[in-house]
Write a protein that holds these residues in place. Structure first.
Motif, mmCIF file in Angstrom:
data_model
loop_
_atom_site.group_PDB
_atom_site.id
_atom_site.type_symbol
_atom_site.label_atom_id
_atom_site.label_comp_id
_atom_site.label_asym_id
_atom_site.label_seq_id
_atom_site.Cartn_x
_atom_site.Cartn_y
_atom_site.Cartn_z
ATOM 1 N N TYR A 33 0.854 -1.181 0.000
ATOM 2 C CA TYR A 33 0.000 0.000 0.000
ATOM 3 C C TYR A 33 0.896 1.240 0.000
ATOM 4 O O TYR A 33 1.741 1.407 0.874
ATOM 5 C CB TYR A 33 -0.920 -0.009 1.219
ATOM 6 C CG TYR A 33 -1.928 -1.141 1.177
ATOM 7 C CD1 TYR A 33 -3.170 -0.960 0.576
ATOM 8 C CD2 TYR A 33 -1.626 -2.396 1.694
ATOM 9 C CE1 TYR A 33 -4.093 -2.004 0.508
ATOM 10 C CE2 TYR A 33 -2.535 -3.442 1.636
ATOM 11 C CZ TYR A 33 -3.761 -3.232 1.038
ATOM 12 O OH TYR A 33 -4.668 -4.266 0.968
ATOM 13 N N VAL A 34 0.695 2.104 -1.003
ATOM 14 C CA VAL A 34 1.573 3.249 -1.227
ATOM 15 C C VAL A 34 0.746 4.525 -1.196
ATOM 16 O O VAL A 34 -0.354 4.590 -1.765
ATOM 17 C CB VAL A 34 2.303 3.118 -2.576
ATOM 18 C CG1 VAL A 34 3.269 4.283 -2.772
ATOM 19 C CG2 VAL A 34 3.050 1.784 -2.664
ATOM 20 N N ALA A 35 1.276 5.552 -0.527
ATOM 21 C CA ALA A 35 0.583 6.841 -0.466
ATOM 22 C C ALA A 35 1.585 7.929 -0.116
ATOM 23 O O ALA A 35 2.588 7.674 0.565
ATOM 24 C CB ALA A 35 -0.540 6.812 0.574
ATOM 25 N N ARG A 59 -0.453 6.895 7.972
ATOM 26 C CA ARG A 59 -0.957 8.196 7.510
ATOM 27 C C ARG A 59 -0.204 9.339 8.190
ATOM 28 O O ARG A 59 0.055 10.372 7.574
ATOM 29 C CB ARG A 59 -2.465 8.301 7.774
ATOM 30 C CG ARG A 59 -3.283 7.351 6.903
ATOM 31 C CD ARG A 59 -4.783 7.488 7.155
ATOM 32 N NE ARG A 59 -5.527 6.601 6.260
ATOM 33 C CZ ARG A 59 -6.176 5.507 6.633
ATOM 34 N NH1 ARG A 59 -6.207 5.162 7.929
ATOM 35 N NH2 ARG A 59 -6.799 4.756 5.762
ATOM 36 N N TRP A 60 0.150 9.164 9.450
ATOM 37 C CA TRP A 60 0.967 10.181 10.126
ATOM 38 C C TRP A 60 2.309 10.333 9.433
ATOM 39 O O TRP A 60 2.812 11.448 9.257
ATOM 40 C CB TRP A 60 1.161 9.802 11.591
ATOM 41 C CG TRP A 60 -0.035 10.065 12.461
ATOM 42 C CD1 TRP A 60 -0.999 11.004 12.279
ATOM 43 C CD2 TRP A 60 -0.385 9.366 13.661
ATOM 44 N NE1 TRP A 60 -1.939 10.939 13.292
ATOM 45 C CE2 TRP A 60 -1.581 9.955 14.149
ATOM 46 C CE3 TRP A 60 0.187 8.313 14.377
ATOM 47 C CZ2 TRP A 60 -2.197 9.520 15.325
ATOM 48 C CZ3 TRP A 60 -0.423 7.876 15.535
ATOM 49 C CH2 TRP A 60 -1.607 8.475 16.009
ATOM 50 N N VAL A 61 2.905 9.220 9.029
ATOM 51 C CA VAL A 61 4.171 9.273 8.306
ATOM 52 C C VAL A 61 3.985 9.988 6.969
ATOM 53 O O VAL A 61 4.792 10.837 6.574
ATOM 54 C CB VAL A 61 4.738 7.849 8.102
ATOM 55 C CG1 VAL A 61 5.989 7.880 7.221
ATOM 56 C CG2 VAL A 61 5.069 7.206 9.444
ATOM 57 N N ARG A 62 2.907 9.676 6.279
ATOM 58 C CA ARG A 62 2.610 10.342 5.010
ATOM 59 C C ARG A 62 2.477 11.847 5.214
ATOM 60 O O ARG A 62 3.044 12.642 4.451
ATOM 61 C CB ARG A 62 1.315 9.763 4.435
ATOM 62 C CG ARG A 62 0.849 10.421 3.129
ATOM 63 C CD ARG A 62 -0.527 9.912 2.733
ATOM 64 N NE ARG A 62 -1.549 10.287 3.712
ATOM 65 C CZ ARG A 62 -2.782 9.788 3.730
ATOM 66 N NH1 ARG A 62 -3.137 8.871 2.845
ATOM 67 N NH2 ARG A 62 -3.649 10.201 4.631
ATOM 68 N N PHE A 66 6.371 12.172 3.588
ATOM 69 C CA PHE A 66 6.999 10.994 3.004
ATOM 70 C C PHE A 66 6.041 10.228 2.091
ATOM 71 O O PHE A 66 4.822 10.340 2.205
ATOM 72 C CB PHE A 66 7.486 10.052 4.114
ATOM 73 C CG PHE A 66 8.473 10.693 5.047
ATOM 74 C CD1 PHE A 66 9.780 10.925 4.640
ATOM 75 C CD2 PHE A 66 8.091 11.082 6.318
ATOM 76 C CE1 PHE A 66 10.695 11.521 5.490
ATOM 77 C CE2 PHE A 66 8.997 11.681 7.182
ATOM 78 C CZ PHE A 66 10.308 11.909 6.761
ATOM 79 N N THR A 67 6.639 9.408 1.225
ATOM 80 C CA THR A 67 5.889 8.403 0.499
ATOM 81 C C THR A 67 5.940 7.128 1.328
ATOM 82 O O THR A 67 7.022 6.600 1.603
ATOM 83 C CB THR A 67 6.495 8.124 -0.883
ATOM 84 O OG1 THR A 67 6.556 9.341 -1.636
ATOM 85 C CG2 THR A 67 5.650 7.102 -1.636
ATOM 86 N N VAL A 68 4.790 6.654 1.757
ATOM 87 C CA VAL A 68 4.713 5.453 2.586
ATOM 88 C C VAL A 68 4.570 4.224 1.703
ATOM 89 O O VAL A 68 3.730 4.193 0.795
ATOM 90 C CB VAL A 68 3.522 5.539 3.559
ATOM 91 C CG1 VAL A 68 3.316 4.203 4.275
ATOM 92 C CG2 VAL A 68 3.746 6.642 4.573
ATOM 93 N N TYR A 268 12.938 12.158 13.687
ATOM 94 C CA TYR A 268 14.126 11.382 13.332
ATOM 95 C C TYR A 268 14.137 11.071 11.834
ATOM 96 O O TYR A 268 15.168 11.226 11.156
ATOM 97 C CB TYR A 268 14.139 10.102 14.164
ATOM 98 C CG TYR A 268 15.021 8.982 13.653
ATOM 99 C CD1 TYR A 268 16.393 8.997 13.865
ATOM 100 C CD2 TYR A 268 14.459 7.907 12.969
ATOM 101 C CE1 TYR A 268 17.189 7.953 13.395
ATOM 102 C CE2 TYR A 268 15.241 6.859 12.510
ATOM 103 C CZ TYR A 268 16.609 6.884 12.719
ATOM 104 O OH TYR A 268 17.388 5.854 12.259
ATOM 105 N N LEU A 269 12.982 10.641 11.300
ATOM 106 C CA LEU A 269 12.887 10.357 9.872
ATOM 107 C C LEU A 269 13.077 11.620 9.039
ATOM 108 O O LEU A 269 13.753 11.598 7.997
ATOM 109 C CB LEU A 269 11.537 9.710 9.560
ATOM 110 C CG LEU A 269 11.308 8.312 10.147
ATOM 111 C CD1 LEU A 269 9.850 7.892 9.958
ATOM 112 C CD2 LEU A 269 12.240 7.277 9.516
ATOM 113 N N GLN A 270 12.506 12.729 9.498
ATOM 114 C CA GLN A 270 12.657 13.983 8.765
ATOM 115 C C GLN A 270 14.113 14.442 8.741
ATOM 116 O O GLN A 270 14.614 14.909 7.717
ATOM 117 C CB GLN A 270 11.753 15.051 9.378
ATOM 118 C CG GLN A 270 10.277 14.823 9.105
ATOM 119 C CD GLN A 270 9.373 15.742 9.905
ATOM 120 O OE1 GLN A 270 9.723 16.180 11.010
ATOM 121 N NE2 GLN A 270 8.199 16.035 9.368
#
Length: 283
Positions: A33-35, A59-62, A66-68, A268-270
């Motif tokens: 699943y990509v978004a 969805r929070w990551v998106r 980001f592209t999840v 951290y990801l950002q």
């Protein structure tokens, strides 16, 4: 952050805001699943599958830029974890050839597919590399994936494998050495989270990772009282301790320790993928 478009965590999530792709890598096809837009982050779901809580985190990551990429590794996609169904999924996964659930088994074979997914995602999305977040059964995989040069950030939430040895890590000795060399050479740090009283991810596991990776492993522990007591039937029946930091046991309210952990993970990801000074990887 919003929880749109899915607002209920007690009903199955249709996942309609994700593009469901069938991706073939290394001779195996899995639904992913990509978004979103931006650098890629692979979100790996916990047992027993992609629940509404896991989709909410994706969805929070998106929304964080980001592209999840959320691969379906087991279970029924979008389903609220039910007690009997979840137990059956757990039993099937434990005998699957893709996973090494007991000590001494080394790195799970599915990690090779996940590393290939990271290469595909980086080629598609660009940026300095790829991040990964694993949870519970897949928590260790995020760290194992750091063998792949496309990977630059990894978060292991309550890494629970191997199930029979709380002081072991889900890596062969050679692969552990490869990860250690990669982290040291590129001066990277992996993150990990657990609750203090988690019966499936105990202090000994974090100590094992710390001993193997030194300052490149940043393990963080939340107090048990920070866990949400209201969970789905599978967790209520089979998970008798605080466990899922950013999904089932997260309390979605400002000021809560679990929300702070979520925000730390996103930051951290950002920092690794959006603010990084390192040049984009060439393929």
């Amino acid at each position: 952050m919003s929880n749109s478009p899915q607002t209920s965590l007690t009903q199955d999530d249709p996942l309609t805001d994700f593009d469901a792709r069938e991706i073939e890598l290394l001779g195996q096809t899995k639904r992913v699943y990509v978004a979103g837009a931006g650098p890629a982050v692979i979100v790996m779901h916990e047992m027993p599958g992609i629940s509404p809580h896991v989709a909410r985190f994706a969805r929070w990551v998106r929304e964080a830029g980001f592209t999840v990429f959320m691969p379906s590794l087991f279970g029924r996609d979008g389903a609220v974890p039910q007690a009997e169904e979840g137990a059956q999924i757990f039993q099937r996964v434990c005998v699957s050839r893709e996973f090494r659930v007991l000590a001494g088994g080394g790195t799970s074979p599915v990690v090779a597919w996940l590393k290939a997914l990271a290469r595909r995602a980086q080629a598609e999305c660009g940026g300095p590399g790829v991040g990964a977040v694993g949870m519970c059964f897949t928590g260790n995989f995020a760290i194992s994936m750091m063998m792949e040069p496309a990977m630059v950030a990894a978060v292991a939430c309550q890494p629970s494998l191997p199930l029979d040895d709380p002081a072991a890590i889900e890596l062969s000795e050679d692969d552990a050495a490869t990860v250690a060399d990669r982290l040291s050479r590129d001066d990277l740090t992996v993150r990990a989270y657990r609750f203090d009283g988690d019966r499936f991810c105990r202090a000994a596991r974090f100590e094992a990772y710390q001993a193997r990776f030194g300052r490149h492993f940043d393990g963080r522990v939340l107090p048990d009282q920070a866990a949400n007591p209201e969970t789905s039937p599978f967790f209520a029946e089979h998970i008798k301790s605080p466990h899922s930091v950013v999904t089932q046991h997260l309390i979605n309210r400002d000021g809560e320790a679990t929300i702070a952990a979520r925000d730390e993970i996103l930051a951290y990801l950002q920092a690794a993928l959006l603010d990084a000074k390192r040049p984009s990887l060439s393929r």
